[in-house]
Design a protein around this motif. Structure first.
Motif, PDB file in Angstrom:
ATOM      1  N   SER A  59      -5.069 -14.188  -7.898  1.00  0.00           N
ATOM      2  CA  SER A  59      -5.026 -13.047  -6.981  1.00  0.00           C
ATOM      3  C   SER A  59      -5.209 -13.488  -5.533  1.00  0.00           C
ATOM      4  O   SER A  59      -5.702 -14.593  -5.246  1.00  0.00           O
ATOM      5  CB  SER A  59      -6.120 -12.045  -7.343  1.00  0.00           C
ATOM      6  OG  SER A  59      -7.405 -12.585  -7.050  1.00  0.00           O
ATOM      7  N   GLN A  60      -4.832 -12.607  -4.613  1.00  0.00           N
ATOM      8  CA  GLN A  60      -5.040 -12.897  -3.196  1.00  0.00           C
ATOM      9  C   GLN A  60      -6.524 -13.013  -2.870  1.00  0.00           C
ATOM     10  O   GLN A  60      -6.925 -13.820  -2.024  1.00  0.00           O
ATOM     11  CB  GLN A  60      -4.379 -11.802  -2.338  1.00  0.00           C
ATOM     12  CG  GLN A  60      -2.873 -11.752  -2.457  1.00  0.00           C
ATOM     13  CD  GLN A  60      -2.239 -10.885  -1.383  1.00  0.00           C
ATOM     14  OE1 GLN A  60      -1.998 -11.324  -0.264  1.00  0.00           O
ATOM     15  NE2 GLN A  60      -1.965  -9.635  -1.731  1.00  0.00           N
ATOM     16  N   GLY A 301      -8.813  -5.582  -0.656  1.00  0.00           N
ATOM     17  CA  GLY A 301      -8.566  -6.403   0.523  1.00  0.00           C
ATOM     18  C   GLY A 301      -7.153  -6.360   1.051  1.00  0.00           C
ATOM     19  O   GLY A 301      -6.831  -7.046   2.027  1.00  0.00           O
ATOM     20  N   GLU A 302      -6.289  -5.539   0.448  1.00  0.00           N
ATOM     21  CA  GLU A 302      -4.908  -5.460   0.897  1.00  0.00           C
ATOM     22  C   GLU A 302      -4.732  -4.296   1.857  1.00  0.00           C
ATOM     23  O   GLU A 302      -5.244  -3.201   1.642  1.00  0.00           O
ATOM     24  CB  GLU A 302      -3.964  -5.332  -0.296  1.00  0.00           C
ATOM     25  CG  GLU A 302      -3.946  -6.576  -1.158  1.00  0.00           C
ATOM     26  CD  GLU A 302      -2.940  -6.509  -2.283  1.00  0.00           C
ATOM     27  OE1 GLU A 302      -2.146  -5.547  -2.322  1.00  0.00           O
ATOM     28  OE2 GLU A 302      -2.944  -7.419  -3.128  1.00  0.00           O
ATOM     29  N   PRO A 311      -2.396  -5.541   9.132  1.00  0.00           N
ATOM     30  CA  PRO A 311      -1.099  -6.190   8.949  1.00  0.00           C
ATOM     31  C   PRO A 311      -0.192  -5.321   8.084  1.00  0.00           C
ATOM     32  O   PRO A 311      -0.570  -4.211   7.693  1.00  0.00           O
ATOM     33  CB  PRO A 311      -1.467  -7.500   8.257  1.00  0.00           C
ATOM     34  CG  PRO A 311      -2.700  -7.176   7.488  1.00  0.00           C
ATOM     35  CD  PRO A 311      -3.450  -6.157   8.324  1.00  0.00           C
ATOM     36  N   ALA A 312       0.976  -5.807   7.747  1.00  0.00           N
ATOM     37  CA  ALA A 312       1.929  -5.036   6.949  1.00  0.00           C
ATOM     38  C   ALA A 312       1.311  -4.625   5.612  1.00  0.00           C
ATOM     39  O   ALA A 312       0.419  -5.300   5.077  1.00  0.00           O
ATOM     40  CB  ALA A 312       3.192  -5.858   6.717  1.00  0.00           C
ATOM     41  N   ALA A 313       1.783  -3.523   5.063  1.00  0.00           N
ATOM     42  CA  ALA A 313       1.259  -3.007   3.800  1.00  0.00           C
ATOM     43  C   ALA A 313       1.316  -4.072   2.710  1.00  0.00           C
ATOM     44  O   ALA A 313       2.321  -4.767   2.549  1.00  0.00           O
ATOM     45  CB  ALA A 313       2.048  -1.778   3.370  1.00  0.00           C
ATOM     46  N   GLY A 314       0.216  -4.184   1.963  1.00  0.00           N
ATOM     47  CA  GLY A 314       0.139  -5.136   0.869  1.00  0.00           C
ATOM     48  C   GLY A 314      -0.298  -6.527   1.263  1.00  0.00           C
ATOM     49  O   GLY A 314      -0.582  -7.360   0.399  1.00  0.00           O
ATOM     50  N   THR A 315      -0.386  -6.782   2.570  1.00  0.00           N
ATOM     51  CA  THR A 315      -0.815  -8.097   3.057  1.00  0.00           C
ATOM     52  C   THR A 315      -2.322  -8.219   2.938  1.00  0.00           C
ATOM     53  O   THR A 315      -3.074  -7.291   3.244  1.00  0.00           O
ATOM     54  CB  THR A 315      -0.399  -8.288   4.527  1.00  0.00           C
ATOM     55  OG1 THR A 315       1.016  -8.136   4.636  1.00  0.00           O
ATOM     56  CG2 THR A 315      -0.806  -9.664   5.043  1.00  0.00           C
ATOM     57  N   TRP A 316      -2.787  -9.388   2.491  1.00  0.00           N
ATOM     58  CA  TRP A 316      -4.224  -9.604   2.387  1.00  0.00           C
ATOM     59  C   TRP A 316      -4.849  -9.616   3.776  1.00  0.00           C
ATOM     60  O   TRP A 316      -4.338 -10.230   4.708  1.00  0.00           O
ATOM     61  CB  TRP A 316      -4.544 -10.910   1.674  1.00  0.00           C
ATOM     62  CG  TRP A 316      -6.012 -11.148   1.566  1.00  0.00           C
ATOM     63  CD1 TRP A 316      -6.782 -11.944   2.359  1.00  0.00           C
ATOM     64  CD2 TRP A 316      -6.920 -10.519   0.649  1.00  0.00           C
ATOM     65  NE1 TRP A 316      -8.109 -11.863   1.981  1.00  0.00           N
ATOM     66  CE2 TRP A 316      -8.217 -10.997   0.930  1.00  0.00           C
ATOM     67  CE3 TRP A 316      -6.754  -9.604  -0.394  1.00  0.00           C
ATOM     68  CZ2 TRP A 316      -9.332 -10.588   0.203  1.00  0.00           C
ATOM     69  CZ3 TRP A 316      -7.866  -9.204  -1.107  1.00  0.00           C
ATOM     70  CH2 TRP A 316      -9.139  -9.695  -0.814  1.00  0.00           C
ATOM     71  N   TRP A 317      -5.998  -8.945   3.903  1.00  0.00           N
ATOM     72  CA  TRP A 317      -6.668  -8.783   5.188  1.00  0.00           C
ATOM     73  C   TRP A 317      -8.149  -9.066   4.960  1.00  0.00           C
ATOM     74  O   TRP A 317      -8.914  -8.187   4.591  1.00  0.00           O
ATOM     75  CB  TRP A 317      -6.435  -7.360   5.682  1.00  0.00           C
ATOM     76  CG  TRP A 317      -6.910  -7.050   7.046  1.00  0.00           C
ATOM     77  CD1 TRP A 317      -7.381  -7.906   7.998  1.00  0.00           C
ATOM     78  CD2 TRP A 317      -6.945  -5.741   7.644  1.00  0.00           C
ATOM     79  NE1 TRP A 317      -7.714  -7.219   9.152  1.00  0.00           N
ATOM     80  CE2 TRP A 317      -7.455  -5.903   8.956  1.00  0.00           C
ATOM     81  CE3 TRP A 317      -6.606  -4.470   7.207  1.00  0.00           C
ATOM     82  CZ2 TRP A 317      -7.624  -4.815   9.829  1.00  0.00           C
ATOM     83  CZ3 TRP A 317      -6.766  -3.391   8.059  1.00  0.00           C
ATOM     84  CH2 TRP A 317      -7.270  -3.565   9.359  1.00  0.00           C
TER      85      TRP A 317
END
Length: 330
Positions: A59-60, A301-302, A311-317
């Motif tokens: 997972s991210q 965390g996405e 950041p863009a949707a679905g990007t890990w943050w």
């Protein structure tokens, strides 16, 4: 005339009886056969009663934890160890990849006696109202992709799927709502036929009225599924969301549901895209009554999208993940 559901239940019942007889016979002659299988088929009982959701080691959150240090590493490691759904999108796992990707995770889950939990997210005109996750596949390509995903889980242990978050809730704002509902019904059929416990998404308590949502669920074939999901990627508190889900179930005349509690620790302020002041919610756990489980469906965390400083949707943050965790007292 028998309904499609009645005919399917009769077929499933006959198949289950045959499987039980085979298992008994094999064990009597010394050939061990281990579970899981469910009396009444994959839609007939709560898959989370006897097993936790699988933790994806790739997972991210796991990757973020591996590169962190100090207290951040502790928090991210705990986040990575929390059972969370695996999202399937045609951008990340296209039709030539998705079947093997699903199979890998389903096999891992089977081998550790856990539930592989997937989220299908690739319908045509996806996120037609919010546009932060816009995309998806044309209808014919979508059906092929869905079938490949279902084939990946077919016959392998215990799997469950949440079908297309928000797709019914925002159907009235999309260009072709009838086509969307037909695609959802086909997706439900693909996963039900693959013996994957299926939950059709029903939005959340702040969106579509329960009676209206029940009507849309019925049109999309919820009668053939285990039930529906709510609060996916949203922040409504447990009590508010359960009241909504119960109202939807009442309007349907019954049914089961799961609630996403990954980010609802402080409830909702009405915003849906990376709102400030939120916190992680209740850890994944089995429910009671019509509530099958509290689940972490949206990985906390996405990002929800580029709004709210993300950041863009679905990007890990990572910053967002740590903020949510610390707000929850982690």
């Amino acid at each position: 005339m028998q309904s499609r559901r009645t005919r399917r239940l009769e077929i499933v019942g006959t198949a289950v009886a045959a499987v039980v007889a085979l298992v008994v016979a094999l064990n009597l002659v010394g050939v061990p056969v281990r579970p899981p299988f469910w009396p009444g088929g994959a839609q007939g009982s709560n898959p989370f009663d006897a097993a936790a959701v699988h933790v994806d080691p790739q997972s991210q959150a796991a990757r973020a934890a591996a590169s962190a240090a100090g207290d951040d590493a502790r928090i991210l490691g705990r986040l990575a160890a929390t059972p969370t759904a695996v999202w399937l999108t045609p951008e990340a796992t296209p039709v030539g990849v998705v079947e093997e990707h699903v199979r890998r995770i389903a096999v891992q889950a089977r081998d550790e006696d856990s539930v592989a939990l997937f989220v299908l997210y690739g319908i045509a005109d996806r996120d037609c109202s919010g546009q932060e996750s816009a995309g998806g596949l044309p209808p014919d390509q979508y059906r092929d992709w869905v079938q490949a995903a279902a084939d990946g889980a077919d016959g392998i242990g215990t799997s469950a799927v949440v079908v297309e978050p928000d797709a019914l809730a925002d159907a009235g704002e999309c260009a072709d709502p009838d086509e969307r509902i037909a695609l959802l019904e086909d997706a439900v059929t693909s996963f039900v036929d693959a013996d994957v416990t299926t939950y059709l998404d029903a939005g959340h308590s702040g969106w579509v009225a329960p009676e209206e949502m029940a009507g849309r669920l019925e049109q999309a074939g919820v009668e053939d599924a285990r039930g529906f999901s709510t609060n996916v990627s949203f922040y409504a508190d447990d009590a508010t969301e359960r009241a909504y889900a119960d109202a939807v179930a009442d309007a349907l005349g019954g049914g089961h549901y799961v609630i996403d509690t990954g980010r609802n620790g402080n409830g909702s302020d009405g915003q849906w895209c990376n709102p400030p002041g939120r916190a992680l919610g209740r850890a994944p756990s089995v429910g009671d009554g019509r509530l099958d489980a509290h689940l972490w469906i949206k990985p906390p965390g996405e990002s929800d999208g580029s709004c709210g400083g993300g950041p863009a949707a679905g990007t890990w943050w990572t910053e967002r993940a740590l903020e949510l965790a610390r707000a929850a007292g982690w």
